[in-house]
Structure formats: structure tokens, C-alpha cells
Design a protein around this motif. Structure first.
Motif, PDB file in Angstrom:
ATOM      1  N   HIS A 107       0.800  -1.172   0.011  1.00  0.00           N
ATOM      2  CA  HIS A 107       0.141   0.066   0.103  1.00  0.00           C
ATOM      3  C   HIS A 107       0.779   1.245   0.004  1.00  0.00           C
ATOM      4  O   HIS A 107       0.264   2.317   0.173  1.00  0.00           O
ATOM      5  N   VAL A 108       2.102   1.253   0.019  1.00  0.00           N
ATOM      6  CA  VAL A 108       2.962   2.293  -0.047  1.00  0.00           C
ATOM      7  C   VAL A 108       2.979   2.950  -1.604  1.00  0.00           C
ATOM      8  O   VAL A 108       3.418   2.142  -2.430  1.00  0.00           O
ATOM      9  N   THR A 109       2.693   4.091  -1.726  1.00  0.00           N
ATOM     10  CA  THR A 109       2.643   4.849  -2.891  1.00  0.00           C
ATOM     11  C   THR A 109       3.952   5.816  -3.081  1.00  0.00           C
ATOM     12  O   THR A 109       4.420   6.053  -1.982  1.00  0.00           O
ATOM     13  N   PRO A 110       4.210   6.096  -4.121  1.00  0.00           N
ATOM     14  CA  PRO A 110       5.509   7.025  -4.249  1.00  0.00           C
ATOM     15  C   PRO A 110       5.213   8.339  -3.343  1.00  0.00           C
ATOM     16  O   PRO A 110       6.234   8.897  -2.706  1.00  0.00           O
ATOM     17  N   ASP A 111       3.955   8.747  -3.532  1.00  0.00           N
ATOM     18  CA  ASP A 111       3.575   9.943  -2.697  1.00  0.00           C
ATOM     19  C   ASP A 111       3.875   9.906  -1.175  1.00  0.00           C
ATOM     20  O   ASP A 111       4.226  10.715  -0.471  1.00  0.00           O
ATOM     21  N   TYR A 112       3.451   8.735  -0.871  1.00  0.00           N
ATOM     22  CA  TYR A 112       3.415   8.603   0.592  1.00  0.00           C
ATOM     23  C   TYR A 112       4.810   8.188   1.166  1.00  0.00           C
ATOM     24  O   TYR A 112       5.429   8.721   2.145  1.00  0.00           O
ATOM     25  N   TRP A 113       5.910   7.511   0.282  1.00  0.00           N
ATOM     26  CA  TRP A 113       7.029   7.572   0.492  1.00  0.00           C
ATOM     27  C   TRP A 113       7.819   8.826   0.607  1.00  0.00           C
ATOM     28  O   TRP A 113       8.585   8.961   1.609  1.00  0.00           O
ATOM     29  N   ASP A 114       7.581   9.851  -0.424  1.00  0.00           N
ATOM     30  CA  ASP A 114       8.198  11.074  -0.322  1.00  0.00           C
ATOM     31  C   ASP A 114       7.887  11.808   0.977  1.00  0.00           C
ATOM     32  O   ASP A 114       8.566  12.579   1.420  1.00  0.00           O
ATOM     33  N   ASP A 115       6.495  11.660   1.300  1.00  0.00           N
ATOM     34  CA  ASP A 115       5.863  12.319   2.426  1.00  0.00           C
ATOM     35  C   ASP A 115       6.559  11.962   4.012  1.00  0.00           C
ATOM     36  O   ASP A 115       6.916  12.895   4.480  1.00  0.00           O
ATOM     37  N   ARG A 116       6.882  10.650   3.695  1.00  0.00           N
ATOM     38  CA  ARG A 116       7.756  10.288   5.341  1.00  0.00           C
ATOM     39  C   ARG A 116       9.014  10.883   5.289  1.00  0.00           C
ATOM     40  O   ARG A 116       9.566  11.244   6.051  1.00  0.00           O
ATOM     41  N   PHE A 117       9.645  10.856   3.851  1.00  0.00           N
ATOM     42  CA  PHE A 117      11.170  11.565   4.063  1.00  0.00           C
ATOM     43  C   PHE A 117      10.858  12.987   4.154  1.00  0.00           C
ATOM     44  O   PHE A 117      11.918  13.745   4.681  1.00  0.00           O
ATOM     45  N   SER A 118       9.947  13.681   3.687  1.00  0.00           N
ATOM     46  CA  SER A 118       9.448  15.079   3.730  1.00  0.00           C
ATOM     47  C   SER A 118       9.483  15.613   5.176  1.00  0.00           C
ATOM     48  O   SER A 118       9.390  16.750   5.647  1.00  0.00           O
ATOM     49  N   LEU A 119       8.801  14.461   6.007  1.00  0.00           N
ATOM     50  CA  LEU A 119       8.648  14.707   7.499  1.00  0.00           C
ATOM     51  C   LEU A 119       9.772  14.362   8.305  1.00  0.00           C
ATOM     52  O   LEU A 119      10.179  15.026   9.288  1.00  0.00           O
ATOM     53  N   LEU A 120      10.433  13.388   8.068  1.00  0.00           N
ATOM     54  CA  LEU A 120      11.389  12.795   8.892  1.00  0.00           C
ATOM     55  C   LEU A 120      12.773  12.960   8.858  1.00  0.00           C
ATOM     56  O   LEU A 120      13.732  12.987   9.502  1.00  0.00           O
ATOM     57  N   VAL A 121      13.317  13.553   7.478  1.00  0.00           N
ATOM     58  CA  VAL A 121      14.455  13.871   7.220  1.00  0.00           C
ATOM     59  C   VAL A 121      14.887  15.138   6.620  1.00  0.00           C
ATOM     60  O   VAL A 121      15.535  16.029   7.122  1.00  0.00           O
ATOM     61  N   ARG A 122      14.073  15.428   5.406  1.00  0.00           N
ATOM     62  CA  ARG A 122      14.230  16.937   5.129  1.00  0.00           C
ATOM     63  C   ARG A 122      14.199  18.015   5.935  1.00  0.00           C
ATOM     64  O   ARG A 122      15.099  18.999   5.806  1.00  0.00           O
ATOM     65  N   PRO A 123      13.170  18.315   6.796  1.00  0.00           N
ATOM     66  CA  PRO A 123      13.446  19.384   7.795  1.00  0.00           C
ATOM     67  C   PRO A 123      14.759  19.388   8.776  1.00  0.00           C
ATOM     68  O   PRO A 123      15.153  20.428   9.112  1.00  0.00           O
ATOM     69  N   MET A 124      15.290  18.142   8.983  1.00  0.00           N
ATOM     70  CA  MET A 124      16.337  18.214   9.812  1.00  0.00           C
ATOM     71  C   MET A 124      17.557  18.910   9.039  1.00  0.00           C
ATOM     72  O   MET A 124      18.199  19.649   9.649  1.00  0.00           O
ATOM     73  N   PHE A 125      17.555  18.734   7.593  1.00  0.00           N
ATOM     74  CA  PHE A 125      18.698  19.354   7.117  1.00  0.00           C
ATOM     75  C   PHE A 125      18.530  20.597   6.901  1.00  0.00           C
ATOM     76  O   PHE A 125      19.360  21.679   7.222  1.00  0.00           O
ATOM     77  N   PHE A 126      17.462  21.181   6.479  1.00  0.00           N
ATOM     78  CA  PHE A 126      17.083  22.738   6.257  1.00  0.00           C
ATOM     79  C   PHE A 126      16.925  23.258   7.631  1.00  0.00           C
ATOM     80  O   PHE A 126      16.974  24.590   7.723  1.00  0.00           O
ATOM     81  N   ALA A 127      16.403  22.842   8.726  1.00  0.00           N
ATOM     82  CA  ALA A 127      16.552  23.429  10.204  1.00  0.00           C
ATOM     83  C   ALA A 127      18.006  23.726  10.213  1.00  0.00           C
ATOM     84  O   ALA A 127      18.456  24.596  10.916  1.00  0.00           O
ATOM     85  N   ALA A 128      18.783  22.860  10.320  1.00  0.00           N
ATOM     86  CA  ALA A 128      20.218  22.968  10.436  1.00  0.00           C
ATOM     87  C   ALA A 128      20.860  24.108   9.541  1.00  0.00           C
ATOM     88  O   ALA A 128      21.624  24.724  10.119  1.00  0.00           O
ATOM     89  N   GLN A 129      20.418  23.914   8.260  1.00  0.00           N
ATOM     90  CA  GLN A 129      20.757  25.187   7.645  1.00  0.00           C
ATOM     91  C   GLN A 129      20.356  26.602   8.285  1.00  0.00           C
ATOM     92  O   GLN A 129      21.409  27.487   7.933  1.00  0.00           O
ATOM     93  N   ALA A 130      19.403  26.377   8.770  1.00  0.00           N
ATOM     94  CA  ALA A 130      18.899  27.809   9.095  1.00  0.00           C
ATOM     95  C   ALA A 130      19.533  28.488  10.211  1.00  0.00           C
ATOM     96  O   ALA A 130      19.289  29.590  10.614  1.00  0.00           O
ATOM     97  N   VAL A 131      19.953  27.541  11.234  1.00  0.00           N
ATOM     98  CA  VAL A 131      20.568  27.931  12.477  1.00  0.00           C
ATOM     99  C   VAL A 131      22.173  27.874  12.553  1.00  0.00           C
ATOM    100  O   VAL A 131      22.648  28.454  13.383  1.00  0.00           O
ATOM    101  N   VAL A 132      22.751  27.520  11.467  1.00  0.00           N
ATOM    102  CA  VAL A 132      24.293  27.321  11.583  1.00  0.00           C
ATOM    103  C   VAL A 132      24.914  28.457  11.666  1.00  0.00           C
ATOM    104  O   VAL A 132      25.859  28.869  12.407  1.00  0.00           O
TER     105      VAL A 132
END
Length: 253
Positions: A107-132
Motif C-alpha cells: 500500500h505504499v505509494t510514491p507520494d506516501y514514501w516521499d511524504d515520510r522523507f519530507s517529514l522525517l529527514v528533509r526538515p532536519m537538514f534545512f533546520a540545521a541550515q537555518a541555524v548554523v
């Protein structure tokens, strides 16, 4: 639970993602008890207001809440800027926001897969970028990313585990890149922390029995156990610890 005090955290500006409930709420509470100036972002307004009231009742300085979704990078960056204007340059970033929904492989769709990474990983990188830049101007800082213990405790969450598996790779890379600026980056990886959400949605009799059998330390892992590791890594007691992973799983095997 005994709380160690780290005097260097008093007055520091701390930004936490997903701080309204569960592990995130324990992290926010622990930093407030240290006398830090805490700002956090979350989509759960009701839980956030309840947390703020609890912290006030405990006699600790209340955190500042910004309602927002970390998947929207403009909202995330705006929240970081708001906290900076309110409290000053950010010294500590805790990337905690997550959601461990279950799914089957079929039942995993490409959109669901991308959403998991957009919640669980991507914000970590860009939050770090914003505070460095803040951390560089302060001649140091600490970033703590929340991962997951290596041994999955649940089935039917392969997208979640894949995203969480990427977290420590990001930690290692950022630790190497930012180390010369005295910016430390570490991962805290919890085992099965029995938050209210976990009890309500996933804790069955069979799962509880498996946990009792495979977790060597018999006490349940609490959100506060994870928060204690996060706060330690944020403090100067961990001044030479970077690129590492602390696993808080009660010796699960």
C-alpha cells in the motif's frame, strides 16, 4: 526522575521541532527546567497549550509555541526566525518531529514514501541550515537529531525505518562539515518509548510480551529517558562528542 542541571544551558536559545507531545514534550520540558529559552514548532495546538500550562505550573519558564508543519519549509524557517527574534541567536537545535504510521509494503505509494522523507529527514537538514550561522557567530552549538534504534520493534513501517535510517548518515556528514566551527551534531535513537500514542495505537498484549522478553532492562522506557540524553548532548559536558549515536533502548536484543 532525577534531573541533572547543566548551568551552561541557562539562558541559551533552544529550538525543537515536534515539541507538543511525547518525546518532544519531554525535551521541551527538560530544557525549560534548565532555564533555557525554548521555542518549538508543532501542528498540535491543543497539546502544545497543555504542555505550556504544565511547565508554568512546575515553576519553570514557559516555552514559546509556533503552530506549523515542518514539511512546509517556509513555515519551518519562519518559525526559526521568530524564535531568534524573541530569544536571540539559537544555540541548540533538536530535530524531533516524526510520525510512525504503519503501512504494508503493497500500500505504499510514491507520494506516501516521499511524504515520510519530507517529514522525517528533509526538515532536519534545512533546520540545521537555518541555524548554523547563529551557532558559528556564537563560536559553537549543538544539533541533536532523533533517530530510531537499529532493531525495528514493529513491522509494517518500512518507509519510516528507511527515513530514520538516513538520519544518522546526515548526522555524521554534518558533524564532519561543522566540527571546525565547534558545532556538534549527534543522534539520539530511542527504542520503543511507550508514549500515550504508542499505548493507544500499537501496544497489544503480544507486543508488550515481546518487549518484556527482548528488552533486557525491565523498566519501560519513558520520554524523559530520551530527553535526558538529548539535554546532555546539548550541554558542554558533551563538548567533544560529535558524530555519535546514543541508543536509548534498555538493551533491546
Amino acid at each position: 526522575m532525577r534531573q541533572t542541571q547543566y548551568p551552561d544551558l541557562a539562558g541559551r536559545t533552544v529550538f525543537v521541532t515536534g515539541g507538543a507531545s511525547g518525546i518532544g514534550a519531554a525535551v521541551v520540558s527538560r530544557f525549560c527546567a534548565q532555564g533555557a529559552n525554548v521555542g518549538f514548532i508543532d501542528i498540535a495546538e491543543r497539546e502544545a497549550k497543555g504542555l505550556i500550562a504544565t511547565i508554568k505550573e512546575a515553576g519553570n519558564p514557559p516555552p514559546f509555541f509556533i503552530e506549523g508543519d515542518v514539511r512546509d519549509l517556509s513555515e519551518l524557517k519562519k518559525a526559526i526566525s521568530t524564535v531568534r527574534r524573541k530569544f536571540g541567536m539559537i544555540s541548540v537545535l533538536v530535530n524531533n518531529a516524526a510520525k510512525d504510521d504503519r503501512h504494508t509494503l503493497e500500500h505504499v505509494t510514491p507520494d506516501y514514501w516521499d511524504d515520510r522523507f519530507s517529514l522525517l529527514v528533509r526538515p532536519m537538514f534545512f533546520a540545521a541550515q537555518a541555524v548554523v550561522a547563529d551557532m558559528r557567530s556564537r563560536a559553537g552549538g549543538s544539533i541533536v537529531n532523533l533517530g530510531a534504534a537499529d532493531r525495528p520493534l514493529h513491522s509494517s513501517r518500512s518507509a519510516y525505518d528507511a527515513a530514520k535510517g538516513a538520519v544518522h548518515g546526515l548526522t555524521k556528514s554534518l558533524a564532519y562539515e561543522l566540527g571546525r566551527d565547534a558545532i556538534r551534531v549527534n543522534t539520539v535513537s530511542p527504542g520503543w518509548v511507550l508514549t500515550d500514542r504508542q499505548r493507544e495505537l500499537w501496544l497489544t498484549e503480544n507486543a508488550a510480551e515481546e518487549l518484556k522478553t527482548r528488552q533486557s532492562m525491565r523498566r519501560e522506557i519513558k520520554p524523559e529517558d530520551v530527553a535526558a540524553a538529548v539535554v546532555f548532548l546539548a550541554s558542554l559536558e558533551a563538548e567533544m562528542i560529535s558524530g555519535q549515536e546514543i541508543v536509548v533502548d534498555g538493551a533491546y536484543r
